[in-house]
Structure formats: C-alpha cells, structure tokens
Scaffold this motif. Sequence first.
Motif, PDB file in Angstrom:
ATOM      1  N   GLY A 253      -4.817  17.315   4.524  1.00  0.00           N
ATOM      2  CA  GLY A 253      -4.650  18.246   3.223  1.00  0.00           C
ATOM      3  C   GLY A 253      -4.555  17.166   2.179  1.00  0.00           C
ATOM      4  N   LEU A 254      -4.868  17.833   0.768  1.00  0.00           N
ATOM      5  CA  LEU A 254      -4.805  17.171  -0.342  1.00  0.00           C
ATOM      6  C   LEU A 254      -3.477  16.804  -0.835  1.00  0.00           C
ATOM      7  N   SER A 255      -2.578  17.735  -0.449  1.00  0.00           N
ATOM      8  CA  SER A 255      -1.158  17.270  -1.061  1.00  0.00           C
ATOM      9  C   SER A 255      -0.525  16.149  -0.082  1.00  0.00           C
ATOM     10  N   PHE A 256      -0.684  16.065   1.315  1.00  0.00           N
ATOM     11  CA  PHE A 256      -0.035  14.799   1.954  1.00  0.00           C
ATOM     12  C   PHE A 256      -1.101  13.916   1.918  1.00  0.00           C
ATOM     13  N   GLY A 257      -2.143  13.999   1.852  1.00  0.00           N
ATOM     14  CA  GLY A 257      -3.057  12.547   1.758  1.00  0.00           C
ATOM     15  C   GLY A 257      -3.383  12.412   0.347  1.00  0.00           C
ATOM     16  N   GLY A 258      -2.914  13.075  -0.542  1.00  0.00           N
ATOM     17  CA  GLY A 258      -3.525  12.965  -2.026  1.00  0.00           C
ATOM     18  C   GLY A 258      -3.161  11.599  -2.840  1.00  0.00           C
ATOM     19  N   GLY A 259      -2.229  10.804  -2.640  1.00  0.00           N
ATOM     20  CA  GLY A 259      -2.108   9.365  -2.834  1.00  0.00           C
ATOM     21  C   GLY A 259      -3.127   8.562  -2.341  1.00  0.00           C
ATOM     22  N   LEU A 260      -3.534   8.448  -1.224  1.00  0.00           N
ATOM     23  CA  LEU A 260      -4.433   7.761  -0.496  1.00  0.00           C
ATOM     24  C   LEU A 260      -5.889   8.119  -0.814  1.00  0.00           C
ATOM     25  N   LEU A 261      -6.038   9.539  -1.218  1.00  0.00           N
ATOM     26  CA  LEU A 261      -7.230  10.095  -1.624  1.00  0.00           C
ATOM     27  C   LEU A 261      -7.652   9.467  -3.090  1.00  0.00           C
TER      28      LEU A 261
ATOM     29  N   GLU B 134      -2.853  20.103  -6.363  1.00  0.00           N
ATOM     30  CA  GLU B 134      -3.956  19.544  -5.872  1.00  0.00           C
ATOM     31  C   GLU B 134      -5.096  19.453  -6.775  1.00  0.00           C
ATOM     32  N   ALA B 135      -5.276  20.449  -7.839  1.00  0.00           N
ATOM     33  CA  ALA B 135      -6.176  20.295  -8.922  1.00  0.00           C
ATOM     34  C   ALA B 135      -5.734  18.659  -9.726  1.00  0.00           C
ATOM     35  N   ARG B 136      -4.629  18.561  -9.823  1.00  0.00           N
ATOM     36  CA  ARG B 136      -4.173  17.336 -10.517  1.00  0.00           C
ATOM     37  C   ARG B 136      -4.530  16.124  -9.545  1.00  0.00           C
ATOM     38  N   ILE B 137      -4.549  16.303  -8.089  1.00  0.00           N
ATOM     39  CA  ILE B 137      -4.797  15.108  -7.312  1.00  0.00           C
ATOM     40  C   ILE B 137      -6.379  14.793  -7.542  1.00  0.00           C
ATOM     41  N   ALA B 138      -7.075  15.864  -7.486  1.00  0.00           N
ATOM     42  CA  ALA B 138      -8.511  15.927  -7.753  1.00  0.00           C
ATOM     43  C   ALA B 138      -8.928  15.467  -8.961  1.00  0.00           C
ATOM     44  N   GLN B 139      -8.184  15.775  -9.924  1.00  0.00           N
ATOM     45  CA  GLN B 139      -8.486  15.011 -11.248  1.00  0.00           C
ATOM     46  C   GLN B 139      -8.318  13.569 -11.367  1.00  0.00           C
TER      47      GLN B 139
ATOM     48  N   GLY C 224     -10.980  11.832  -9.887  1.00  0.00           N
ATOM     49  CA  GLY C 224     -12.264  11.611 -10.667  1.00  0.00           C
ATOM     50  C   GLY C 224     -13.131  12.832 -11.040  1.00  0.00           C
ATOM     51  N   VAL C 225     -12.483  14.215 -10.531  1.00  0.00           N
ATOM     52  CA  VAL C 225     -13.075  15.439 -10.731  1.00  0.00           C
ATOM     53  C   VAL C 225     -12.579  16.325 -11.910  1.00  0.00           C
ATOM     54  N   ARG C 226     -13.282  16.593 -12.736  1.00  0.00           N
ATOM     55  CA  ARG C 226     -12.854  17.475 -13.682  1.00  0.00           C
ATOM     56  C   ARG C 226     -11.966  18.831 -13.528  1.00  0.00           C
ATOM     57  N   LEU C 227     -10.978  18.975 -14.255  1.00  0.00           N
ATOM     58  CA  LEU C 227     -10.027  20.171 -13.639  1.00  0.00           C
ATOM     59  C   LEU C 227     -10.802  21.523 -13.740  1.00  0.00           C
ATOM     60  N   ARG C 228     -11.679  21.860 -14.893  1.00  0.00           N
ATOM     61  CA  ARG C 228     -12.374  23.192 -14.893  1.00  0.00           C
ATOM     62  C   ARG C 228     -13.294  23.046 -13.705  1.00  0.00           C
TER      63      ARG C 228
ATOM     64  N   GLU D 260       0.893  -1.193  -0.007  1.00  0.00           N
ATOM     65  CA  GLU D 260       0.035   0.054  -0.082  1.00  0.00           C
ATOM     66  C   GLU D 260       0.761   1.386   0.163  1.00  0.00           C
ATOM     67  N   ILE D 261       1.740   1.179   0.831  1.00  0.00           N
ATOM     68  CA  ILE D 261       2.974   2.325   0.970  1.00  0.00           C
ATOM     69  C   ILE D 261       3.461   2.658  -0.373  1.00  0.00           C
ATOM     70  N   ARG D 262       3.917   1.630  -1.046  1.00  0.00           N
ATOM     71  CA  ARG D 262       4.681   1.745  -2.432  1.00  0.00           C
ATOM     72  C   ARG D 262       3.717   2.209  -3.492  1.00  0.00           C
ATOM     73  N   THR D 263       2.549   1.650  -3.700  1.00  0.00           N
ATOM     74  CA  THR D 263       1.505   2.166  -4.457  1.00  0.00           C
ATOM     75  C   THR D 263       1.114   3.583  -4.263  1.00  0.00           C
ATOM     76  N   VAL D 264       0.764   3.980  -2.917  1.00  0.00           N
ATOM     77  CA  VAL D 264       0.159   5.338  -2.592  1.00  0.00           C
ATOM     78  C   VAL D 264       1.435   6.407  -3.039  1.00  0.00           C
ATOM     79  N   SER D 265       2.565   5.998  -2.788  1.00  0.00           N
ATOM     80  CA  SER D 265       3.751   6.866  -2.747  1.00  0.00           C
ATOM     81  C   SER D 265       4.234   7.351  -4.320  1.00  0.00           C
ATOM     82  N   PHE D 266       4.038   5.798  -5.031  1.00  0.00           N
ATOM     83  CA  PHE D 266       4.329   6.147  -6.537  1.00  0.00           C
ATOM     84  C   PHE D 266       3.111   6.943  -7.121  1.00  0.00           C
ATOM     85  N   THR D 267       2.111   6.998  -6.819  1.00  0.00           N
ATOM     86  CA  THR D 267       0.865   7.559  -7.455  1.00  0.00           C
ATOM     87  C   THR D 267       1.170   9.150  -7.065  1.00  0.00           C
ATOM     88  N   LEU D 268       1.306   9.381  -5.925  1.00  0.00           N
ATOM     89  CA  LEU D 268       1.476  10.603  -5.453  1.00  0.00           C
ATOM     90  C   LEU D 268       2.665  11.499  -6.136  1.00  0.00           C
TER      91      LEU D 268
END
Length: 320
Positions: A233-241, A112-117, A120-124, A15-23
Amino acid sequence: MSSPFGKFCRELLVEIRTVSFTLFRIMIPVILVVKLLELLGGVALLGKMLAPLMALVGLPESMGLVWAATMASNIYAGMLVFFTQTQQDALTVAQVTVLGAMMLVAHGLPVEARIAQKAGVRLRATLLLRIGGGLLFGWLLHLAYREGGWLQQPNMLLWQPQAQDSSLGGWLLMQGKSLLMVQLVIVVLLTTLKILRLIGVERLMFWLLQPLLKLLGIGGQATTITIIGVTLGLSFGGGLLIREAQTGQIPKRDVFAAMAFLGLCHSLIEDTLLVMLLGAHLSGILWARLAFSLICIALLTRWMDRRSDGFQHRHLIYRE
C-alpha cells in the motif's frame, strides 16, 4: 578496512533513517490536520456533499458519510462509521460490495495523495483519478450486479467492532501504535529488498513483471514501486516509493503511470480482507478492481503519450 557485513548494515541504517524521516514528515502533520478537521465537522460536511452521489451507485445517502470518513482517514475509520449507520442491516451483498470497492479505490487521501505528490504526481490528478475512479468503478459494479441480478441477497456481517476509546488520549495511543507499525514495516521491507537485490531476486521480479508493465505502458524501472505499492500500500511503502521515484533513475512519465495504477489498486491483501469483513464479495473488491485498474491505466498511459510534455507537466507531473 570494514567488512562487507558492516558496510551492508551501515547502508541499511542510512536507508531506514532516510525513508522513515521522509514518510513521517508527511504523515504526522497530515494526521493532525485531519483530526482537527474532523473535530470541526469537516468529515460530516463532506459526507453531506457526497450523499446525493450515492444514488448513482445504488446506495442510501447515509453511506456518503462512510465514504467520507474513509477518504479523510482510512478504511478502519470508514468501517467504524459503517457500523453506526442504521441502514447497514438492510443492504444487499451487492450494495456492500459496491461500497467496499469505492472505499478501496479512494481512502486515506490526505496522506496518500501527499505521498503521490512527493513522488511526482500532481495533487489534482491524484484526487481526480481516485475519487472519480471510485465513483466510476462503483457505478459500473452497481450496473453489473443490478442487470445480472447478482448478489441481491441480504448482507451478512462477518465482524463487529469492539468498543473504541473515543477520547483524545485513546486517539493518540492508536496513532502511536500505527506509526510504530509503519516503522516496523519499513525496517523489514528495506532489509528484505536489500537482501533480494544482493541475491538477484529483484532482477527476476523485473523479468517476470515486464509483460504486465509493458501492457500497462509502465517502464520496467518502475517495477519496484509497483511491487511495493500493490503488496503493502501507499502508506506503508510511501517513504520507499518516494525515494525510488526521486532517484532520477525512473522517468517521470513512468513514475506517474505507476503511481496512478497504485492509486486504483494497492494493498491487495490487507485492504481486501478488511472490506470482506463488511460482507463485500471478492468478485468486486478484488477481481473486478484489478481488471478495472489494468484497463484504466492501459488507456491512461496511451492517452498520456498523445499529450505534449508541457501538458503533462501542467496537469499530471508535479515538480517541487
């Protein structure tokens, strides 16, 4: 036959490897692109574009550069720019609170917008919600403080920054430290969540938050995303989100609603304390921001439910 502890550790490492790589796959390229744009004058140009809007929220035009730096990079960058502005000594507590509130709603947008994207959330939709939401919130706070005559005393700074190494090497060192901190947070967070899940605390949190999530129109399955984002926050928790959102166990509509709420109101502890160092008042940067976020998302989810699936997929929900 492996022991339960061994299985626990292996699953955790995966899980740590997957989340870290994604973020990090998101963060590192975006950080480099933002730095390049900064060197080319992109942040200064954005500041000039925002300057005329500052009058709407009762701020001098120079604060446009502060907000631009915050949106392009992070709150720390915005704070450093704030201290370079000659007009910051003449601001009132109300003005600094308005500025701080806008910084809290719209900051670190490239990452953070890229993490949201990815979640599953559109950038605009993200940019409209956070930049538009930041302006609307700042305007409402400005009106409230002006009409009520509140916090009109001169602002008192609670902190002055130390001299920063502005060289490329100093910047690289700072980014390296930040990424190491993110990695540490991921390890601690995933370990804690796995333990909480084993002992049943996660189910208790679901039960406790259900009334609030129901009020916001967010399904209970998005509880974990909401807790992580509000606290870290979105940056720290981004990979897990992203991982939680991409499991397919959470409806896309609830992912959007949860991420929209976090766009307006995340990292309630760290970011709020940072902005308080500028002299911002807690009434605006915490309590009013929380109330504004709750009302906006409650209205947004009810508006979403009146829109067709096709509309949501075209304008709100991002499909990779």
